[in-house]
Design a protein around this motif. Sequence first.
Motif, mmCIF file in Angstrom:
data_model
loop_
_atom_site.group_PDB
_atom_site.id
_atom_site.type_symbol
_atom_site.label_atom_id
_atom_site.label_comp_id
_atom_site.label_asym_id
_atom_site.label_seq_id
_atom_site.Cartn_x
_atom_site.Cartn_y
_atom_site.Cartn_z
ATOM 1 N N GLY A 346 -19.554 -37.845 37.649
ATOM 2 C CA GLY A 346 -18.881 -37.080 38.699
ATOM 3 C C GLY A 346 -19.572 -35.801 39.107
ATOM 4 N N ASP A 347 -20.812 -35.572 38.658
ATOM 5 C CA ASP A 347 -21.481 -34.330 39.038
ATOM 6 C C ASP A 347 -22.624 -34.568 40.007
ATOM 7 N N LEU A 348 -22.809 -33.570 40.861
ATOM 8 C CA LEU A 348 -23.901 -33.500 41.818
ATOM 9 C C LEU A 348 -24.848 -32.415 41.327
ATOM 10 N N ARG A 349 -26.161 -32.677 41.349
ATOM 11 C CA ARG A 349 -27.117 -31.717 40.787
ATOM 12 C C ARG A 349 -28.183 -31.316 41.803
ATOM 13 N N GLN A 350 -28.653 -30.092 41.650
ATOM 14 C CA GLN A 350 -29.762 -29.564 42.430
ATOM 15 C C GLN A 350 -30.851 -29.093 41.463
ATOM 16 N N LEU A 361 -33.147 -27.152 36.687
ATOM 17 C CA LEU A 361 -31.774 -27.287 37.175
ATOM 18 C C LEU A 361 -31.309 -25.956 37.763
ATOM 19 N N THR A 362 -30.933 -25.964 39.042
ATOM 20 C CA THR A 362 -30.512 -24.734 39.714
ATOM 21 C C THR A 362 -29.084 -24.798 40.240
ATOM 22 N N GLY A 363 -28.469 -25.970 40.236
ATOM 23 C CA GLY A 363 -27.107 -26.081 40.726
ATOM 24 C C GLY A 363 -26.430 -27.339 40.224
ATOM 25 N N GLN A 364 -25.118 -27.256 39.967
ATOM 26 C CA GLN A 364 -24.340 -28.418 39.523
ATOM 27 C C GLN A 364 -22.915 -28.246 40.005
ATOM 28 N N LEU A 365 -22.335 -29.337 40.512
ATOM 29 C CA LEU A 365 -20.996 -29.301 41.078
ATOM 30 C C LEU A 365 -20.269 -30.586 40.701
ATOM 31 N N TRP A 366 -19.000 -30.466 40.274
ATOM 32 C CA TRP A 366 -18.210 -31.641 39.873
ATOM 33 C C TRP A 366 -17.333 -32.081 41.028
ATOM 34 N N LEU A 367 -17.475 -33.356 41.420
ATOM 35 C CA LEU A 367 -16.785 -33.903 42.590
ATOM 36 C C LEU A 367 -16.180 -35.261 42.245
ATOM 37 N N GLY A 368 -15.108 -35.274 41.465
ATOM 38 C CA GLY A 368 -14.512 -36.534 41.028
ATOM 39 C C GLY A 368 -15.154 -36.990 39.726
ATOM 40 N N GLY A 369 -15.227 -38.324 39.535
ATOM 41 C CA GLY A 369 -15.845 -38.862 38.333
ATOM 42 C C GLY A 369 -14.837 -39.242 37.262
ATOM 43 N N LEU A 370 -15.361 -39.912 36.223
ATOM 44 C CA LEU A 370 -14.512 -40.410 35.142
ATOM 45 C C LEU A 370 -14.221 -39.370 34.059
ATOM 46 N N LEU A 371 -14.916 -38.255 34.070
ATOM 47 C CA LEU A 371 -14.783 -37.275 32.988
ATOM 48 C C LEU A 371 -13.654 -36.269 33.234
ATOM 49 N N GLY A 372 -12.963 -36.381 34.369
ATOM 50 C CA GLY A 372 -11.799 -35.529 34.617
ATOM 51 C C GLY A 372 -12.116 -34.115 35.035
ATOM 52 N N LYS A 373 -13.281 -33.867 35.594
ATOM 53 C CA LYS A 373 -13.674 -32.511 35.994
ATOM 54 C C LYS A 373 -13.706 -32.339 37.503
ATOM 55 N N GLY A 374 -13.156 -33.324 38.236
ATOM 56 C CA GLY A 374 -13.399 -33.426 39.670
ATOM 57 C C GLY A 374 -12.724 -32.446 40.586
ATOM 58 N N GLY A 375 -11.449 -32.165 40.396
ATOM 59 C CA GLY A 375 -10.761 -31.229 41.265
ATOM 60 C C GLY A 375 -10.255 -31.840 42.554
ATOM 61 N N ALA A 376 -9.995 -30.966 43.551
ATOM 62 C CA ALA A 376 -9.399 -31.399 44.817
ATOM 63 C C ALA A 376 -9.952 -30.546 45.954
ATOM 64 N N VAL A 377 -9.790 -31.065 47.178
ATOM 65 C CA VAL A 377 -10.156 -30.339 48.399
ATOM 66 C C VAL A 377 -9.007 -30.497 49.388
ATOM 67 N N LEU A 382 -10.037 -35.639 44.400
ATOM 68 C CA LEU A 382 -11.324 -36.276 44.663
ATOM 69 C C LEU A 382 -11.397 -37.609 43.930
ATOM 70 N N GLN A 383 -11.430 -38.681 44.713
ATOM 71 C CA GLN A 383 -11.475 -40.042 44.176
ATOM 72 C C GLN A 383 -12.927 -40.470 43.953
ATOM 73 N N SER A 422 -13.960 -40.399 51.224
ATOM 74 C CA SER A 422 -14.008 -39.090 51.856
ATOM 75 C C SER A 422 -15.466 -38.728 52.098
ATOM 76 N N ILE A 423 -15.681 -37.788 53.001
ATOM 77 C CA ILE A 423 -16.978 -37.126 53.100
ATOM 78 C C ILE A 423 -16.748 -35.655 52.808
ATOM 79 N N LEU A 424 -17.539 -35.129 51.886
ATOM 80 C CA LEU A 424 -17.497 -33.713 51.540
ATOM 81 C C LEU A 424 -18.768 -33.047 52.045
ATOM 82 N N GLN A 425 -18.683 -31.729 52.238
ATOM 83 C CA GLN A 425 -19.882 -30.963 52.578
ATOM 84 C C GLN A 425 -20.112 -29.909 51.509
ATOM 85 N N VAL A 426 -21.329 -29.878 50.986
ATOM 86 C CA VAL A 426 -21.718 -28.919 49.963
ATOM 87 C C VAL A 426 -22.736 -27.967 50.567
ATOM 88 N N ASP A 427 -22.500 -26.670 50.401
ATOM 89 C CA ASP A 427 -23.438 -25.660 50.875
ATOM 90 C C ASP A 427 -24.488 -25.410 49.805
#
Length: 471
Positions: A346-350, A361-377, A382-383, A422-427
């Motif tokens: 469930g993580d996105l990495r930069q 590694l300069t960036g990491q963001l949790w967007l759903g996933g099986l580990l339960g760290k995803g959150g909501a928007v 976040l499915q 969904s489509i999310l936008q990450v800055d």
Amino acid sequence: MEVPSYQEKEIRMAHEHEMHDEGHAACGPGYASPQEAMQAEQEKTLYTVGLYGGTGIQAPDYLATVDVDPASPTYSQVIHRTQLPGLDDELHHFGWNACSSCHNDEGKSRRFLIAGGFRSGRIYVLDTADERATKLHKVIEPEEIKARTNLSAPHTVHCLADGHVMISMLGDADKNGPGGFLLLDEDFNIAGRWEKKADGQVYNYDFWYQPRHNVMISSEFAAPRTYEPGFNLEDVTADKYGHRLHFWDWQQHELTQSIDLGQDGLVPLEIRFHHDPESAHAFVGAALSSTMWHCHKANGTWQADKIIAVPSVELEGWPIPVPGLITDLVLSMDDRFLYFSNWLHGDLRQYEVSDPAHPKLTGQLWLGGLLGKGGAVQGHKLQGGPQMLQLSLDGKRLYVTNSLLSSWDNQFYPDLAQAGSSILQVDCDTVNGGLSLNEQFYVDFGKEPAGPARAHEMRYPGGDCTSEIWV
């Protein structure tokens, strides 16, 4: 090794770029260089596909046009849907009829999108002359493709400098490996197969070519009859999933070298060469092993080195530690930042990859996933997990969808069929590195007219970081 014909093209391209800078008429589609692409106008429209396979809804897939202009009243909404005639196509990846590889040809334009039905084998050509309201232009039926080329399961689409469109095909007519490469001419008629000699190719998936080094790299997934029903761990131990990279002579259309990545490189999927056409560096993500590989030349021979490994995680109810499952990656136009998604974790990495052999590694963001760290928007849980990625040409906005493959979605994220994608936008911080979620942007495919749909790959009318190739 530089190829003379491409040297000549490079000289012409440099001359035409100078003319462009002097205010003369632009050339063909795309941009004269990656640096010029980064100066392009900010994207206002985004295309993706809406899928109904495996959802229980009997409706055709469609191409969705999404408004991504922050100044627009319909920002982050689907504003048009081009319905397609088939059922259960599973539209997957799609690409342009022309990109920066055709920049020297004033007679070409980036107008048509070529989209493949991953399950049906059907190929659609869509006309984007009206950027916000695309139309169906042509359908190529799977029976014709099988009869003329013995190929099925279209995947990656790249345009070529000579006007052809090349599509990687994952299966033969019976959905067995190794598949091959389909060519379409400028009128989108079948022109045959690209490869002349493919001894040693076991499976097929993605590809990227770098003409100035006379090379194409292709990767391996599996035969369609293996992955279509869903993921079975026994298929891995039975060697039914790929673990090789193939290096082709771009001019001769022949396979010249293969590298077996072994257990550390199971299921290598997406390939991204440097955008710099002089560079002989590329990145490949091995999904099941959750490793990132750096391909480069050493003493005239290609080699692949493992540069990132995502550890698997023990999770209750799972027979094996859960891998991150690197399913997509994208490289910024200046070749400085690499992004990839771990669909199961469930993580996105930069990563900062100015030195491609030593990523940071300069960036990491949790967007759903099986580990339960995803959150909501905007109140939406976040499915699924972060999956397909598309980066803006200036490198500042990263768009993210969450569906992988209908049968795999249903297996690992069963709620996704009812919730929709969904489509999310990450800055993206392109100065110091870092990722942050844009809370103002959320495209909800759960409320589509025919019911919840899945979204997959994304493209912009002005070209994007996963289609532009310079010759």
